[in-house]
Design a protein around this motif. Sequence first.
Motif, PDB file in Angstrom:
ATOM      1  N   GLU A 275      -3.711  -0.886  -7.608  1.00 61.48           N
ATOM      2  CA  GLU A 275      -2.988  -1.162  -8.850  1.00 61.48           C
ATOM      3  C   GLU A 275      -2.935  -2.679  -9.031  1.00 61.48           C
ATOM      4  O   GLU A 275      -2.264  -3.367  -8.251  1.00 61.48           O
ATOM      5  CB  GLU A 275      -1.576  -0.578  -8.798  1.00 61.48           C
ATOM      6  N   GLY A 276      -3.631  -3.168 -10.025  1.00 61.87           N
ATOM      7  CA  GLY A 276      -3.702  -4.610 -10.234  1.00 61.87           C
ATOM      8  C   GLY A 276      -4.255  -5.268  -8.984  1.00 61.87           C
ATOM      9  O   GLY A 276      -5.261  -4.834  -8.434  1.00 61.87           O
ATOM     10  N   ALA A 277      -3.570  -6.305  -8.506  1.00 62.86           N
ATOM     11  CA  ALA A 277      -3.997  -6.992  -7.287  1.00 62.86           C
ATOM     12  C   ALA A 277      -3.473  -6.297  -6.036  1.00 62.86           C
ATOM     13  O   ALA A 277      -3.802  -6.688  -4.924  1.00 62.86           O
ATOM     14  CB  ALA A 277      -3.510  -8.445  -7.312  1.00 62.86           C
ATOM     15  N   GLY A 278      -2.658  -5.251  -6.199  1.00 60.50           N
ATOM     16  CA  GLY A 278      -2.046  -4.568  -5.063  1.00 60.50           C
ATOM     17  C   GLY A 278      -2.379  -3.093  -5.033  1.00 60.50           C
ATOM     18  O   GLY A 278      -3.501  -2.678  -5.322  1.00 60.50           O
ATOM     19  N   LYS A 279      -1.368  -2.304  -4.709  1.00 60.34           N
ATOM     20  CA  LYS A 279      -1.558  -0.853  -4.605  1.00 60.34           C
ATOM     21  C   LYS A 279      -0.247  -0.141  -4.895  1.00 60.34           C
ATOM     22  O   LYS A 279       0.818  -0.748  -4.906  1.00 60.34           O
ATOM     23  CB  LYS A 279      -2.046  -0.469  -3.215  1.00 60.34           C
ATOM     24  N   ARG A 280      -0.372   1.154  -5.128  1.00 64.83           N
ATOM     25  CA  ARG A 280       0.785   2.024  -5.316  1.00 64.83           C
ATOM     26  C   ARG A 280       0.626   3.207  -4.366  1.00 64.83           C
ATOM     27  O   ARG A 280      -0.401   3.877  -4.357  1.00 64.83           O
ATOM     28  CB  ARG A 280       0.836   2.539  -6.750  1.00 64.83           C
ATOM     29  N   ILE A 281       1.658   3.451  -3.564  1.00 64.50           N
ATOM     30  CA  ILE A 281       1.694   4.629  -2.692  1.00 64.50           C
ATOM     31  C   ILE A 281       2.727   5.566  -3.282  1.00 64.50           C
ATOM     32  O   ILE A 281       3.801   5.138  -3.699  1.00 64.50           O
ATOM     33  CB  ILE A 281       2.060   4.244  -1.247  1.00 64.50           C
ATOM     34  N   TRP A 282       2.391   6.843  -3.374  1.00 63.37           N
ATOM     35  CA  TRP A 282       3.288   7.783  -4.031  1.00 63.37           C
ATOM     36  C   TRP A 282       3.361   9.073  -3.227  1.00 63.37           C
ATOM     37  O   TRP A 282       2.485   9.372  -2.407  1.00 63.37           O
ATOM     38  CB  TRP A 282       2.812   8.078  -5.453  1.00 63.37           C
ATOM     39  N   CYS A 283       4.441   9.804  -3.465  1.00 65.65           N
ATOM     40  CA  CYS A 283       4.555  11.152  -2.923  1.00 65.65           C
ATOM     41  C   CYS A 283       5.357  11.986  -3.909  1.00 65.65           C
ATOM     42  O   CYS A 283       6.102  11.445  -4.736  1.00 65.65           O
ATOM     43  CB  CYS A 283       5.195  11.158  -1.539  1.00 65.65           C
ATOM     44  N   GLU A 284       5.181  13.281  -3.831  1.00 64.81           N
ATOM     45  CA  GLU A 284       5.891  14.213  -4.704  1.00 64.81           C
ATOM     46  C   GLU A 284       6.526  15.315  -3.875  1.00 64.81           C
ATOM     47  O   GLU A 284       5.929  15.802  -2.904  1.00 64.81           O
ATOM     48  CB  GLU A 284       4.940  14.841  -5.725  1.00 64.81           C
ATOM     49  N   VAL A 285       7.733  15.689  -4.295  1.00 65.48           N
ATOM     50  CA  VAL A 285       8.438  16.810  -3.674  1.00 65.48           C
ATOM     51  C   VAL A 285       8.854  17.749  -4.797  1.00 65.48           C
ATOM     52  O   VAL A 285       9.473  17.322  -5.776  1.00 65.48           O
ATOM     53  CB  VAL A 285       9.682  16.333  -2.885  1.00 65.48           C
ATOM     54  N   ASP A 286       8.494  19.004  -4.657  1.00 63.62           N
ATOM     55  CA  ASP A 286       8.866  20.007  -5.646  1.00 63.62           C
ATOM     56  C   ASP A 286      10.311  20.419  -5.408  1.00 63.62           C
ATOM     57  O   ASP A 286      10.677  20.808  -4.298  1.00 63.62           O
ATOM     58  CB  ASP A 286       7.944  21.224  -5.554  1.00 63.62           C
ATOM     59  N   ARG A 287      11.121  20.326  -6.447  1.00 63.91           N
ATOM     60  CA  ARG A 287      12.556  20.633  -6.314  1.00 63.91           C
ATOM     61  C   ARG A 287      12.791  22.095  -5.978  1.00 63.91           C
ATOM     62  O   ARG A 287      13.765  22.426  -5.321  1.00 63.91           O
ATOM     63  CB  ARG A 287      13.285  20.286  -7.603  1.00 63.91           C
ATOM     64  N   SER A 288      11.926  22.969  -6.414  1.00 64.67           N
ATOM     65  CA  SER A 288      12.141  24.399  -6.199  1.00 64.67           C
ATOM     66  C   SER A 288      11.730  24.861  -4.809  1.00 64.67           C
ATOM     67  O   SER A 288      12.105  25.944  -4.390  1.00 64.67           O
ATOM     68  CB  SER A 288      11.367  25.201  -7.246  1.00 64.67           C
TER      69      SER A 288
ATOM     70  N   VAL B 186       8.066   9.818  -6.033  1.00 66.91           N
ATOM     71  CA  VAL B 186       8.487   8.524  -5.515  1.00 66.91           C
ATOM     72  C   VAL B 186       7.247   7.646  -5.444  1.00 66.91           C
ATOM     73  O   VAL B 186       6.208   8.080  -4.944  1.00 66.91           O
ATOM     74  CB  VAL B 186       9.115   8.669  -4.104  1.00 66.91           C
ATOM     75  N   GLU B 187       7.375   6.426  -5.951  1.00 67.42           N
ATOM     76  CA  GLU B 187       6.267   5.472  -5.907  1.00 67.42           C
ATOM     77  C   GLU B 187       6.782   4.145  -5.370  1.00 67.42           C
ATOM     78  O   GLU B 187       7.884   3.724  -5.713  1.00 67.42           O
ATOM     79  CB  GLU B 187       5.694   5.220  -7.298  1.00 67.42           C
ATOM     80  N   VAL B 188       5.977   3.504  -4.557  1.00 67.70           N
ATOM     81  CA  VAL B 188       6.265   2.145  -4.121  1.00 67.70           C
ATOM     82  C   VAL B 188       5.000   1.336  -4.366  1.00 67.70           C
ATOM     83  O   VAL B 188       3.939   1.633  -3.814  1.00 67.70           O
ATOM     84  CB  VAL B 188       6.688   2.075  -2.637  1.00 67.70           C
ATOM     85  N   ALA B 189       5.131   0.343  -5.240  1.00 72.15           N
ATOM     86  CA  ALA B 189       4.008  -0.528  -5.572  1.00 72.15           C
ATOM     87  C   ALA B 189       4.265  -1.901  -4.966  1.00 72.15           C
ATOM     88  O   ALA B 189       5.397  -2.399  -4.988  1.00 72.15           O
ATOM     89  CB  ALA B 189       3.849  -0.637  -7.089  1.00 72.15           C
ATOM     90  N   ASP B 190       3.225  -2.488  -4.392  1.00 73.01           N
ATOM     91  CA  ASP B 190       3.353  -3.832  -3.842  1.00 73.01           C
ATOM     92  C   ASP B 190       2.138  -4.656  -4.233  1.00 73.01           C
ATOM     93  O   ASP B 190       1.201  -4.150  -4.840  1.00 73.01           O
ATOM     94  CB  ASP B 190       3.561  -3.796  -2.316  1.00 73.01           C
ATOM     95  N   THR B 191       2.154  -5.933  -3.895  1.00 75.03           N
ATOM     96  CA  THR B 191       1.083  -6.843  -4.309  1.00 75.03           C
ATOM     97  C   THR B 191       0.029  -7.035  -3.231  1.00 75.03           C
ATOM     98  O   THR B 191      -0.846  -7.880  -3.386  1.00 75.03           O
ATOM     99  CB  THR B 191       1.657  -8.210  -4.725  1.00 75.03           C
ATOM    100  N   SER B 192       0.084  -6.277  -2.158  1.00 78.11           N
ATOM    101  CA  SER B 192      -0.925  -6.365  -1.105  1.00 78.11           C
ATOM    102  C   SER B 192      -2.058  -5.398  -1.414  1.00 78.11           C
ATOM    103  O   SER B 192      -1.828  -4.216  -1.677  1.00 78.11           O
ATOM    104  CB  SER B 192      -0.314  -6.009   0.252  1.00 78.11           C
ATOM    105  N   ALA B 193      -3.276  -5.889  -1.358  1.00 79.69           N
ATOM    106  CA  ALA B 193      -4.438  -5.038  -1.614  1.00 79.69           C
ATOM    107  C   ALA B 193      -4.831  -4.211  -0.395  1.00 79.69           C
ATOM    108  O   ALA B 193      -5.687  -3.334  -0.492  1.00 79.69           O
ATOM    109  CB  ALA B 193      -5.623  -5.903  -2.055  1.00 79.69           C
TER     110      ALA B 193
END
Length: 167
Positions: A120-133, A80-87
């Motif tokens: 990311e660019g002028a902002g940032k990307r926050i991400w997380c990962e969940v393993d399905r297994s 899951v990633e959420v990218a926004d334009t806030s640095a």
Amino acid sequence: MQVLQVQLEVGPDPAEVGRARRWARSRLAGSGIGDDEPLAETLVLLISELVTNAVVHTGCPAVLRMLFGAGATDAGTVRVEVADTSACPPQPRHAEGDDTNGRGLELVDGLADRWGWQPEGAGKRIWCEVDRSAAPQPKSQPQQRLSAPHVVAPAVPVGLMPGTYTA
């Protein structure tokens, strides 16, 4: 490895969080993750927290992405990633007793198998990962990872497309 990516543009309005949850549930079902599975509930909660942070704390539009088969460790990972334009980097906090906010990144840290953020660019990307297994397990000492925001290289290079944000 094949990666399926879906994304949703989210406006800078707290009401958009509910729309993001509904959208995520339909995309999870389409990927074979049942609405009543614990994995779906975990992912929807993570999405809710990350989108809430983006729209409430930045006041900017955001892009929510879900990537299936995108993990650093195996094809059974949902990212899951959420990218926004806030640095401004994410600011993990520790809520006390009756506080009504300040728990979002603690929840992300406790529920996700991995998480991070990056400019990311002028902002940032926050991400997380969940393993399905792997069933969600409580993490020991989550405070250690929350002591400072951290930057981790993405498992899948996904950039914002020009013109993704519109006024």
